[in-house]
Design a protein around this motif. Structure first.
Motif, PDB file in Angstrom:
ATOM      1  N   ASP A 217       0.820  -1.207   0.000  1.00 13.68           N
ATOM      2  CA  ASP A 217       0.000   0.000   0.000  1.00 13.68           C
ATOM      3  C   ASP A 217       0.862   1.269   0.000  1.00 13.68           C
ATOM      4  O   ASP A 217       1.685   1.413   0.902  1.00 13.68           O
TER       5      ASP A 217
ATOM      6  N   ASN B  54      -2.212   2.950  -6.276  1.00 19.62           N
ATOM      7  CA  ASN B  54      -3.636   2.978  -5.958  1.00 19.62           C
ATOM      8  C   ASN B  54      -4.136   4.415  -5.827  1.00 19.62           C
ATOM      9  O   ASN B  54      -3.363   5.339  -5.584  1.00 19.62           O
TER      10      ASN B  54
ATOM     11  N   ALA C  58     -10.539   6.185  -2.459  1.00 14.56           N
ATOM     12  CA  ALA C  58     -11.956   6.010  -2.812  1.00 14.56           C
ATOM     13  C   ALA C  58     -12.535   7.275  -3.439  1.00 14.56           C
ATOM     14  O   ALA C  58     -13.215   7.217  -4.464  1.00 14.56           O
TER      15      ALA C  58
ATOM     16  N   LYS D 160     -11.329   7.563  -7.153  1.00 18.37           N
ATOM     17  CA  LYS D 160     -11.329   6.419  -8.073  1.00 18.37           C
ATOM     18  C   LYS D 160     -12.160   6.656  -9.335  1.00 18.37           C
ATOM     19  O   LYS D 160     -11.818   6.181 -10.392  1.00 18.37           O
TER      20      LYS D 160
ATOM     21  N   GLU E  37      -7.023   1.903   2.855  1.00 23.27           N
ATOM     22  CA  GLU E  37      -8.422   1.620   2.514  1.00 23.27           C
ATOM     23  C   GLU E  37      -8.541   0.163   2.061  1.00 23.27           C
ATOM     24  O   GLU E  37      -7.572  -0.426   1.619  1.00 23.27           O
ATOM     25  N   PRO E  38      -9.776  -0.385   2.118  1.00 30.04           N
ATOM     26  CA  PRO E  38      -9.959  -1.756   1.620  1.00 30.04           C
ATOM     27  C   PRO E  38      -9.666  -1.843   0.125  1.00 30.04           C
ATOM     28  O   PRO E  38      -9.919  -0.882  -0.616  1.00 30.04           O
ATOM     29  N   ILE E  39      -9.112  -2.968  -0.299  1.00 28.58           N
ATOM     30  CA  ILE E  39      -8.747  -3.158  -1.702  1.00 28.58           C
ATOM     31  C   ILE E  39      -9.543  -4.328  -2.274  1.00 28.58           C
ATOM     32  O   ILE E  39      -9.520  -5.424  -1.726  1.00 28.58           O
TER      33      ILE E  39
ATOM     34  N   ASN F  61     -12.702  -0.473  -4.065  1.00 24.85           N
ATOM     35  CA  ASN F  61     -12.739  -0.703  -2.629  1.00 24.85           C
ATOM     36  C   ASN F  61     -13.648  -1.868  -2.233  1.00 24.85           C
ATOM     37  O   ASN F  61     -13.474  -2.461  -1.180  1.00 24.85           O
ATOM     38  N   THR F  62     -14.637  -2.162  -3.089  1.00 25.98           N
ATOM     39  CA  THR F  62     -15.605  -3.219  -2.744  1.00 25.98           C
ATOM     40  C   THR F  62     -15.865  -4.125  -3.953  1.00 25.98           C
ATOM     41  O   THR F  62     -15.644  -3.731  -5.107  1.00 25.98           O
TER      42      THR F  62
END
Ligand code: FE
Length: 297
Positions: free
Chosen positions: A38, A124, A127, A130, A262-264, A273-274
Motif C-alpha cells: 500500500d 492505488n 476512494a 477512483k 483503505e480496503p482493496i 474498494n468493494t
C-alpha cells in the motif's frame, strides 16, 4: 531526534509471468510473495532481446481506480487511449496514466527495435478519486532531471526530490517519489523518505548493500542486506534509506509513497474498494459505459 535508517523488511525474488497477449515479465508486486505494498499494487519488469517475448503486446484493455506508471529503459512502445492520447514512448521516457473512472488503452512494443526493457508500476487511488477524470502525463527522457554527485552517483528524478532536484511528475495523491539511482563501485547513497511512507527498491543492475544501518564509509562486516539484480527490497519504516556499492556498480529504482489504508478489491485491471464496485466495472464494460465521461463522477 536522530534520523533513523530504514532496515530491510524482506527481499522479493521476481516471478516470471505472461501478461497481455503474451508478454513475458518479471513480477515482484502482485505476485505470490507480495500481494501489494500500500499504495503500490503491482510492479513488473520487462526486459528481453527476443521479440517473441514482447511483440504480442497489450492490445486494447480497460483500467479503473488506479494510476499506471511506465518507465522505459530500451526499445519503443506505441500507445493509444480513449482520452485522445497517442504516440510512442522510448528509452528513458515515462508515461504516468491516471485511469480514474475508466480508460481504455493499448500498449504495443514496436517490432523494429531489438532490445525492449522497462518497468510498470500501479499506484492505488483513494476512494474519493477512483471515479475521477482520467489524466495522462508523458515525460520524455530529456525532461527528467538528473542529480549528479561528486562520487559519480547519478539520480534521475521522475517524481519527488533528490539533492534539491525536483521531478516533473506532480499532483499525484499518494505523493510518490520515483528515483532511478546509479551508484559506481564504492559509492554510498542516502535518501530521506517521510516516516510512514511505504518504500521499496528494485535492483536491476549489479549488486549493493541495502538497509545499511551505520556509517556508509564503513568497510567491515555487512550491516544491511546484499541484494543482486533482479530483486525487490521492501523497507521497514524510518527516516532514510541507505545503500552502499562495493566492488560492483549498482542501479536501482527507489520508490516510495503514502499508504491509503483503505480496503482493496481487485480484479485484473480494476482496483476498487468493494466487490460491488468491481461488479459495476464489469457491468459498465458489458454495457459500453465503462469509459469516463464528463458529469459522471
Ligand atoms: Fe494498461
Amino acid at each position: 531526534m536522530e534520523s533513523q535508517p530504514r532496515r530491510v523488511a524482506r527481499v522479493i525474488e521476481p516471478q516470471p509471468v505472461v501478461e497481455g497477449a503474451g508478454v513475458r515479465l518479471r513480477r515482484s508486486i502482485a505476485g505470490w510473495a507480495l500481494d501489494y505494498l500500500d499504495p503500490f499494487l503491482l510492479f513488473d519488469h520487462f526486459e528481453s532481446d527476443d521479440p517473441d517475448d514482447y511483440l504480442a503486446g497489450f492490445p486494447l484493455h480497460p483500467h479503473r481506480g488506479i494510476e499506471t506508471v511506465t518507465y522505459m529503459l530500451a526499445g519503443e512502445v506505441d500507445h493509444k487511449d480513449t482520452i485522445g492520447n497517442a504516440g510512442t514512448i522510448g528509452p528513458g521516457d515515462v508515461q504516468w496514466m491516471t485511469a480514474g473512472g475508466g480508460i481504455m488503452h493499448e500498449e504495443m512494443p514496436r517490432p523494429r527495435e531489438g532490445r525492449m526493457g522497462g518497468f510498470q508500476l500501479w499506484v492505488n487511488m483513494p476512494a474519493k478519486l477512483k471515479m475521477s477524470r482520467p489524466r495522462y502525463q508523458e515525460i520524455t527522457a530529456a525532461d527528467i532531471p538528473v542529480a549528479e554527485r561528486p562520487d559519480g552517483t547519478r539520480v534521475r528524478v521522475v517524481a519527488g526530490t533528490a539533492d534539491g532536484v525536483h521531478g516533473p511528475v506532480t499532483e499525484i495523491y499518494a505523493e510518490p517519489e520515483y528515483l532511478d539511482v546509479e551508484l559506481p563501485a564504492g559509492a554510498g547513497f542516502v535518501q530521506e523518505i517521510p516516516r510512514g511512507h511505504a518504500a521499496f527498491a528494485y535492483v536491476f543492475r549489479g549488486e549493493g548493500e541495502f538497509g545499511v544501518a551505520g556509517d556508509l564509509g564503513y568497510r567491515g562486516d555487512l550491516d544491511g542486506s546484499l541484494v543482486h539484480a533482479p530483486g525487490l527490497v521492501v523497507f521497514e519504516d524510518g527516516d532514510e534509506v541507505r545503500v552502499r556499492a562495493y566492488s560492483h556498480p549498482v542501479r536501482f529504482l527507489l520508490v516510495s509513497g503514502a499508504p491509503l489504508g483503505e480496503p482493496i478489491a481487485r480484479y485484473g485491471p480494476f482496483v476498487m474498494n468493494t466487490r460491488a464496485e468491481l461488479q459495476q466495472a464489469l457491468a459498465d464494460l458489458r454495457d459500453g459505459t465503462f469509459v469516463w465521461t464528463e458529469g459522471r463522477g
